[in-house]
Design an enzyme around this catalytic site. Structure first.
Site, short mmCIF file in Angstrom:
data_model
loop_
_atom_site.label_atom_id
_atom_site.label_comp_id
_atom_site.label_asym_id
_atom_site.label_seq_id
_atom_site.Cartn_x
_atom_site.Cartn_y
_atom_site.Cartn_z
CG HIS A 176 52.92 133.93 22.88
ND1 HIS A 176 52.80 133.07 21.82
CD2 HIS A 176 52.37 135.10 22.49
CE1 HIS A 176 52.21 133.70 20.81
NE2 HIS A 176 51.93 134.94 21.20
CB SER A 297 55.70 116.88 50.39
OG SER A 297 56.75 115.93 50.34
CE LYS A 303 56.27 120.82 46.61
NZ LYS A 303 56.53 119.55 45.92
CD GLU A 310 49.18 119.07 41.71
OE1 GLU A 310 49.89 118.13 41.33
OE2 GLU A 310 49.28 119.60 42.83
#
Ligand code: ARG
Length: 478
Positions: A176, A297, A303, A310
């Site tokens: 979970h 970024s 970043k 992704e």
């Protein structure tokens, strides 16, 4: 002009506006095809990828026709020589595989006829493009799937290397998405090896399904020439011949199986990507991504983004889409070939490219990971040892359900005070249950928790080492 001669309109130097120059079926029609409708139906743009397989299939068909005395030995030799020349030309220069043709089959036949005249016109005797496209795609998958399997194995190797480098390091496992129990970092890496091993077998199964010769099926009813299909199958390296010509002309189950194998492999890559996105993120930092596979970024200087992961996660949707697209395309088809089936190829080719690219990039990401052992291990301690505390009481004769209650109450208090088991004094342990002894401190630790596991699929260090050795042995035997 005899009926069999191609009409001049089909050979007029064509521009797109004037329509195509060549079709294999112009005899039946009075007018040239509508340029837009022809473009819409043409598949040469993408099925040129089957060029090699189309020529291979035609070479074998030529030999089969000669064996059946349908064409003369001379014609067969000339056709074979010309086809080999065409094959070599196409292999040496991909730009050669081009023209106004409807599809790759028309292209090969046009070039052959341009070179040989009537001998070339004999090649398609007793054969239909319906079976030709099937044999091409089967040959294609048979030769291309092993490269995907190798890429799966290469990723397995990278994961196994990380498992081996991780040694006895610990990290939390989750259920979970809440910290559940301590596991070996190696166990985590091997958890992603297991589905990839199944994917390897699924790809093999898709390849085995494609391994049947459809030639001899004709357009739908079979062929009227005495083609020795068993010999033809052997000649093309197929292990069997299809069972039914009607079925064979529209059977794309092998393509669906391939798309399923690709889609499920992509799902596994997507889940691995998701784990790594989380575990390399600032909140966890169990691992660091190498700079080489990270992106920055344009606005936020701090970043370090996991773009490749992704993208893999995103592309899994596209791969599932190809599977659903083909299933949907075939679900309402009447028996026999229907042009809808042409939709199979772009699905297959893109699924292949998507999987090959994703496997390669995930392999680089995994290869470049560095473990932050301290962070991973500190996240693997604390209240997630509660099951081990309960097991301690079970060892002292307490029924598990009762032990669960006792430890649950202890956890409730500790949680409220912001403490964990390590901070408990013996008196505090005893307040929870008189059965706790001094050894509870030693028994309740992340390392002891992992070591206490007893089954071969567990995170017990000896079990993990055995699994790792098995994986390395598998890789070695490939
Ligand atoms: N381009 C077609 C396909 O991909 C080849 C088979 C064409 N057959 C036909 N009867 N039009 O399915």
């Amino acid at each position: 002009m005899t009926k069999n001669e191609p009409r001049t309109k089909d050979h007029a130097p064509g521009t797109k506006d004037q329509g195509p120059r060549t079709t294999l079926w112009s005899g039946r029609f009075d007018t040239a095809p509508d340029a837009a409708a022809f473009e819409f139906g043409a598949s040469f743009r993408f099925d040129r990828r089957l060029f090699d397989d189309d020529v291979t299939g035609s070479l074998a068909w030529t030999r089969a026709l000669a064996r059946a005395d349908v064409i003369s030995r001379d014609d067969a030799r000339n056709i074979e020589e010309a086809l080999i020349e065409i094959l070599e030309q196409g292999r040496a220069n991909p730009d050669f595989i081009a023209g106004p043709d409807e599809d790759v089959h028309s292209f090969v036949e046009r070039v052959l006829v341009e070179r040989l005249g009537d001998a070339g016109r004999r090649l398609h005797t007793g054969r239909s493009r319906n079976e030709q496209v099937s044999v091409d795609l089967r040959l294609y998958l048979r030769r291309r799937i092993p490269a995907l399997q190798q890429a799966v194995a290469a990723l397995v190797e990278a994961l196994a290397l990380q498992a081996s480098k991780a040694g006895d390091s610990l990290m939390p496992a989750y259920t979970h998405f809440r910290p559940a129990q301590p596991v070996l970092v190696a166990h985590f890496f091997l958890a992603h090896v297991a589905p990839l091993r199944r994917d390897f077998e699924r790809l093999a199964a898709a390849r085995a399904e494609a391994d049947a010769l459809p030639l001899g099926s004709g357009a739908v009813a079979g062929t009227s020439y005495t083609i020795d299909v068993e010999k033809l199958a052997r000649d093309l390296g197929f292990s069997r011949v299809v069972a039914n010509s009607i079925d064979a002309s529209s059977d794309r189950d092998f393509a669906v199986s391939f798309l399923y194998a690709c889609a499920l492999t992509m799902v596994h890559l997507s889940r691995l990507a998701e784990d790594l996105i989380i575990f390399c993120g600032d909140e966890h930092r169990f691992f660091d991504l190498s700079d080489a596979v990270s992106t920055g970024s344009s606005m936020m200087p701090q970043k370090k983004n996991p773009d490749p992961l992704e993208l893999v996660r995103g592309k899994s949707g596209r791969s599932i889409g190809h599977l659903v697209a083909l299933l949907t395309a075939i679900k309402g088809l009447p028996s026999g070939y229907n042009k809808d089936l042409q939709e199979d190829k772009e699905c297959v080719f893109d699924a292949e490219d998507t999987l090959a690219g994703s496997l390669a990039v995930v392999r680089s990401v995994v290869g470049g990971l560095t473990l932050n052992r301290e962070r991973a291990e500190s996240a693997a301690s604390g209240l997630l040892l509660a099951t081990d505390v309960a097991d301690y009481l079970v060892g002292r004769g307490v029924p598990f359900r009762r032990a669960h209650e006792i430890v649950g109450a202890l956890v409730r208090n500790l949680h409220g005070e912001g403490r964990d088991f390590e901070s408990l004094s013996l008196d505090e342990w005893r307040a929870a249950s008189a059965l706790f002894d001094e050894d509870v401190v030693r028994r309740v630790s992340s390392r002891a928790s992992a070591a206490a596991k007893k089954t071969p699929q567990s995170t017990a260090p000896a079990a993990v080492s055995a699994r790792l050795a098995e994986v390395q042995g598998w890789l070695h035997g490939l």
